[in-house]
Design an enzyme around this catalytic site. Structure first.
Site, PDB file in Angstrom:
ATOM      1  N   LYS A 106      -0.366  -9.256   4.091  1.00 47.88           N
ATOM      2  CA  LYS A 106       0.525  -8.601   3.135  1.00 47.88           C
ATOM      3  C   LYS A 106       0.817  -9.507   1.937  1.00 47.88           C
ATOM      4  O   LYS A 106       1.155  -9.041   0.869  1.00 47.88           O
ATOM      5  CB  LYS A 106       1.835  -8.191   3.823  1.00 47.88           C
ATOM      6  CG  LYS A 106       1.656  -7.024   4.806  1.00 47.88           C
ATOM      7  CD  LYS A 106       2.979  -6.532   5.374  1.00 47.88           C
ATOM      8  CE  LYS A 106       2.737  -5.399   6.354  1.00 47.88           C
ATOM      9  NZ  LYS A 106       3.945  -4.766   6.860  1.00 47.88           N
ATOM     10  N   GLY A 127       5.821  -1.785  14.946  1.00 46.15           N
ATOM     11  CA  GLY A 127       5.059  -0.764  14.214  1.00 46.15           C
ATOM     12  C   GLY A 127       4.064  -0.023  15.091  1.00 46.15           C
ATOM     13  O   GLY A 127       3.998   1.209  15.091  1.00 46.15           O
ATOM     14  N   GLU A 139       0.831  -1.206   0.000  1.00 42.17           N
ATOM     15  CA  GLU A 139       0.000   0.000   0.000  1.00 42.17           C
ATOM     16  C   GLU A 139       0.864   1.254   0.000  1.00 42.17           C
ATOM     17  O   GLU A 139       0.653   2.194  -0.777  1.00 42.17           O
ATOM     18  CB  GLU A 139      -0.900   0.033   1.248  1.00 42.17           C
ATOM     19  CG  GLU A 139      -1.993  -1.016   1.278  1.00 42.17           C
ATOM     20  CD  GLU A 139      -1.563  -2.287   1.992  1.00 42.17           C
ATOM     21  OE1 GLU A 139      -0.345  -2.627   1.965  1.00 42.17           O
ATOM     22  OE2 GLU A 139      -2.435  -2.966   2.571  1.00 42.17           O
ATOM     23  N   HIS A 142     -25.362   9.528  21.484  1.00 37.80           N
ATOM     24  CA  HIS A 142     -26.530   9.617  20.608  1.00 37.80           C
ATOM     25  C   HIS A 142     -26.567   8.475  19.615  1.00 37.80           C
ATOM     26  O   HIS A 142     -27.303   8.527  18.636  1.00 37.80           O
ATOM     27  CB  HIS A 142     -26.534  10.971  19.891  1.00 37.80           C
ATOM     28  CG  HIS A 142     -26.621  12.117  20.856  1.00 37.80           C
ATOM     29  ND1 HIS A 142     -27.815  12.737  21.167  1.00 37.80           N
ATOM     30  CD2 HIS A 142     -25.669  12.692  21.625  1.00 37.80           C
ATOM     31  CE1 HIS A 142     -27.571  13.673  22.076  1.00 37.80           C
ATOM     32  NE2 HIS A 142     -26.293  13.670  22.377  1.00 37.80           N
TER      33      HIS A 142
HETATM   34  C1  G6Q Z   1       2.353  -2.967  13.435  1.00 33.84           C
HETATM   35  C2  G6Q Z   1       2.155  -3.828  12.275  1.00 33.84           C
HETATM   36  C3  G6Q Z   1       1.650  -3.116  11.039  1.00 33.84           C
HETATM   37  C4  G6Q Z   1       2.700  -2.270  10.322  1.00 33.84           C
HETATM   38  C5  G6Q Z   1       2.188  -1.912   8.945  1.00 33.84           C
HETATM   39  C6  G6Q Z   1       3.149  -1.049   8.164  1.00 33.84           C
HETATM   40  O1  G6Q Z   1       2.721  -3.336  14.530  1.00 33.84           O
HETATM   41  O2  G6Q Z   1       3.295  -4.555  12.021  1.00 33.84           O
HETATM   42  O3  G6Q Z   1       0.528  -2.323  11.297  1.00 33.84           O
HETATM   43  O4  G6Q Z   1       2.999  -1.130  11.057  1.00 33.84           O
HETATM   44  O5  G6Q Z   1       1.902  -3.073   8.243  1.00 33.84           O
HETATM   45  O6  G6Q Z   1       4.391  -1.667   8.011  1.00 33.84           O
HETATM   46  P1  G6Q Z   1       5.605  -0.875   7.461  1.00 33.84           P
HETATM   47  O7  G6Q Z   1       5.930   0.238   8.393  1.00 33.84           O
HETATM   48  O8  G6Q Z   1       6.731  -1.855   7.333  1.00 33.84           O
HETATM   49  O9  G6Q Z   1       5.203  -0.316   6.117  1.00 33.84           O
END
Ligand code: G6Q
Length: 541
Positions: free
Chosen positions: A507, A270, A215, A387
Site C-alpha cells: 500500500k 479483511g 485503489e 482440460h
Molecule cells: C485482508 C487484507 C487486505 C485488505 C485490503 C482492503 O486481510 O488486509 O486484503 O482487505 O487491502 O483494505 P480496506 O478494506 O481497508 O480497503
C-alpha cells in the site's frame, strides 16, 4: 511473549519424521488392497459435510501422530483463546473474532470488557432494513427511479469475499438487480463495470475497512464523478452511495452520510470479513434471510471446530493433512477443484484466506522458521481444469494434493449434466490415486515405445468433500471449514495468521513512485532498471 518450544523440537514432530521415512514409499493401490474398510475409516461427516480423506498417503499411525502434533502445539488452548476474544493477533494487538460475526443473538463474547454480540446484531439489523428497502424499491435514487444496479467498490478482503459469495449464491439472488464488483485501480475495471449502467438507477457500496486504500478511494472518487456527470446535483451522492467501514471520519470526509454507513470492528480481519457489513452486497443479492442462513452455516462449522475431538474435526483433519504434505512430502501447492460452476471464484477467495494468513516466515515469538509454511493454493472449477492443468497433477514431477468439492444435487438439473460432472469428479480422484500400470497399458495393445508415456504412476493424494447441495448454509460451512483449517495450520507453524505486513508494504510502495511519474523533471534515485522504466513511461505520457 514467552518463547515457544520450537515446532521441530516437539516429540510428535520428530515421531512424524521417522514415520514418514517408513510410509513415504507406500502406494495407495496397496493401502486400499490391504484394507477393504479404508474408505470408511478415513472419512468423516459433520454438519452436513462429508469428507473422504482415504485417498491420502496416510495410515492410522499418521493420523495418530498428526493429532498428537496438534495437541502438543496447544491447538485446544489457541482455539479457546480465539473464540473467547483474546488478543491473539499479537502484532496488531487485536482480538480475532470473525466467529462473533455469526454468533447467535444471545451469545456473549467480550472484548475489552464489552459484549460485542449486540453490536454485531444491531449492524445486521440495519443492513437488513436497508436491503429490504433496496430490494422492494422503497429506496429511490435521486431522480426518483428505483435502484437496479449495485456496484461494490473494494479490494482484497473487501472484494474477494463479496464477489465469491455473490457468484456462489447467484441461484438465490434477486434477479431484477444487477451486481458488479470493482476492485482494480486499472480504470478498465470501473469503465467496464459501469459502461452499460444508468447512474440514476445505480447504488455504490464503498467497502473499505480503513477507508484509505488507494485503489478503493480512487475508484470511489471516479464513481462519484461518473454519477454527478449525469445527475449534477451533489445531493445525489447521499442516495447513491453507502459505505462499509470502521472509519466514520473518513467516510464523512468523502461525502457519504454516516447514517448510510455500516460499521464493523478492528477484530474483523479483511480476509475474514465477508460475514460483517462487508457482506452488504451479498445480503442485497440473497436477502436478509438468505444472509442469515449463510451465517447459521458458518456458526455450525464454528461449533464443530470448537467442540469436536481433533480426530473427528473436519477443519483440523484438513489442516493436519496440509502439514503432512507441506512439511514431510515437501509439497508446495494445494489445488482446490470445485465441481460446481457457482464456486468459480472460490479458489481465488481461498488464495487470499490461506496465503495472506500463513505466508509468514517468522514465528509469533520472533524466530525465523526452519520449515516450510503456507502452501500455495490455486484451482479452477471442474471439469474445466481437467482440460488444462490436470495433466501436470497426473503425470508431472510435482506432488500436488487436491481438494475436490462436489454436490449430490445440482441447482440446475439439465438432462444428464450433473451425472457427467460428478462422474468426472469421482474418476479423477480414482485415477490420481491408482494410476494406470504398465501391465494395464500393455493390455490395451499399446506399442512398447508408447507405454512409458501412457502409464500413470498414481499415488497422488486427494480429499473429496461432498454436500447435499449448494445452499447459503453450505457455503457458510465450507468457508468456515477452510478458515479453521488455516487457523490449525498457523497454530502448528507458530505463525501469526492474522496480520499482513506484506500487504501494508504494497500500500505504501507505489506512493513514492506515483509523483515521479507525473513530474517529468524530478531526478530519479532508484536502481538503473527502475529509473529507466519510469523514464520510458514519462516519455510516453
Ligand atoms: C485482508 C487484507 C487486505 C485488505 C485490503 C482492503 O486481510 O488486509 O486484503 O482487505 O487491502 O483494505 P480496506 O478494506 O481497508 O480497503
Amino acid at each position: 511473549m514467552t518463547p515457544l518450544t520450537p515446532l521441530t523440537a516437539l516429540p510428535a514432530w520428530k515421531a512424524l519424521g521417522e514415520h514418514f521415512a517408513q510410509v513415504r514409499g507406500l502406494h495407495l493401490r496397496d493401502l486400499f488392497a490391504a484394507d477393504p474398510g479404508r474408505a470408511g475409516r478415513f472419512s468423516r461427516e459433520a454438519v452436513g459435510l462429508f469428507l473422504d480423506y482415504s485417498k491420502h498417503r496416510i495410515t492410522d499411525e499418521t493420523i495418530t501422530l498428526l493429532v498428537r502434533l496438534a495437541e502438543e502445539s496447544g491447538l485446544r488452548d489457541r482455539i479457546d483463546a480465539m473464540f473467547r476474544g483474546e488478543k491473539i493477533n499479537i502484532t496488531e494487538n487485536r482480538a480475532v473474532l470473525h466467529t462473533a460475526l455469526r454468533a447467535p443473538r444471545d451469545a456473549v463474547i467480550t472484548v475489552d470488557g464489552q459484549n460485542v454480540v449486540p453490536e454485531v446484531h444491531a449492524v445486521l439489523d440495519r443492513m437488513a432494513a436497508f436491503s429490504d428497502r433496496i430490494r422492494s424499491g422503497d429506496w429511490k435514487g435521486h431522480t426518483g427511479q428505483r435502484i437496479r444496479n449495485i456496484v461494490n467498490i473494494g479490494i482484497g478482503g473487501s472484494d474477494l469475499g463479496p464477489v465469491m459469495a455473490y457468484e456462489a449464491l447467484r441461484h438465490y439472488s434477486e434477479r431484477s438487480l444487477t451486481f458488479r464488483f470493482v476492485s482494480n485501480v486499472d480504470g478498465t475495471d470501473f469503465a467496464e463495470a459501469t459502461h452499460d449502467l444508468n447512474p440514476a438507477e445505480t447504488l455504490f457500496i464503498v467497502s473499505s475497512k480503513t477507508f484509505t486504500t488507494l485503489e478503493t478511494m480512487t475508484n470511489a472518487a471516479t464513481a462519484r464523478n461518473w454519477l454527478l456527470a449525469q445527475l449534477t446535483d451533489p445531493a445525489a451522492v447521499a442516495r447513491h452511495f453507502v459505505a462499509v467501514s470502521t472509519n466514520a471520519q473518513a467516510v464523512a470526509a468523502f461525502g457519504i452520510d454516516t447514517a448510510n454507513m455500516f460499521g464493523f470492528w478492528d477484530w474483523v480481519g479483511g480476509r475474514y470479513s465477508m460475514d460483517s457489513a462487508i457482506g452488504l452486497s451479498t445480503m442485497l443479492a440473497v436477502g436478509p434471510e438468505g444472509f442469515r442462513r449463510m451465517l447459521a452455516g458458518f456458526h455450525e462449522m464454528d461449533e464443530h471446530f470448537r467442540t469436536a475431538p481433533f480426530a473427528e474435526n473436519l477443519p483440523v483433519i484438513m489442516g493436519l493433512l496440509n502439514i503432512w504434505y507441506t512439511n514431510f512430502f515437501g509439497s508446495e501447492t494445494v489445488a482446490v477443484l470445485p465441481y460446481d460452476q457457482y464456486l468459480k471464484r472460490f479458489p481465488a477467495y481461498l488464495q487470499q484466506l490461506t496465503m495472506e494468513s500463513n505466508g509468514k516466515r517468522v514465528t509469533l515469538d520472533g524466530r525465523a522458521v526452519t520449515y516450510q509454511t503456507g502452501a500455495i493454493f490455486w484451482g479452477e472449477p471442474g471439469t474445466n481444469g481437467q482440460h488444462s492443468f490436470y495433466q501436470l497433477i497426473h503425470q508431472g514431477t510435482k506432488l500436488i494434493p487436491c481438494d475436490f468439492l462436489g454436490f449430490l444435487h445440482t441447482l440446475n438439473p439439465l438432462s444428464n449434466h450433473h451425472d457427467i460432472l460428478m462422474a468426472n469428479l469421482f474418476a479423477q480422484t480414482e485415477a490420481l490415486a491408482f494410476g494406470k500400470t504398465t501391465a494395464e497399458v500393455q493390455a490395451e495393445g499399446t506399442p512398447d515405445w508408447l507405454v512409458p508415456h501412457r502409464e500413470f504412476d498414481g499415488n497422488r493424494p486427494s480429499s473429496t468433500l461432498l454436500a447435499d447441495r449448494l445452499t447459503p448454509e453450505v457455503l457458510g460451512k465450507l468457508v468456515a471449514l477452510y478458515e479453521h483449517s488455516v487457523f490449525t495450520q498457523g497454530v502448528i507453524w507458530q505463525v501469526g495468521s492474522f496480520d499482513q505486513w506484506g500487504v501494508e508494504l504494497g500500500k505504501k510502495l507505489a506512493m513514492r513512485i506515483l509523483p515521479e511519474l507525473t513530474d517529468s523533471t524530478g531526478s530519479l534515485t532508484h536502481d538503473s532498471s527502475t529509473n529507466a522504466l519510469i523514464q520510458r513511461y514519462r516519455q510516453a505520457r
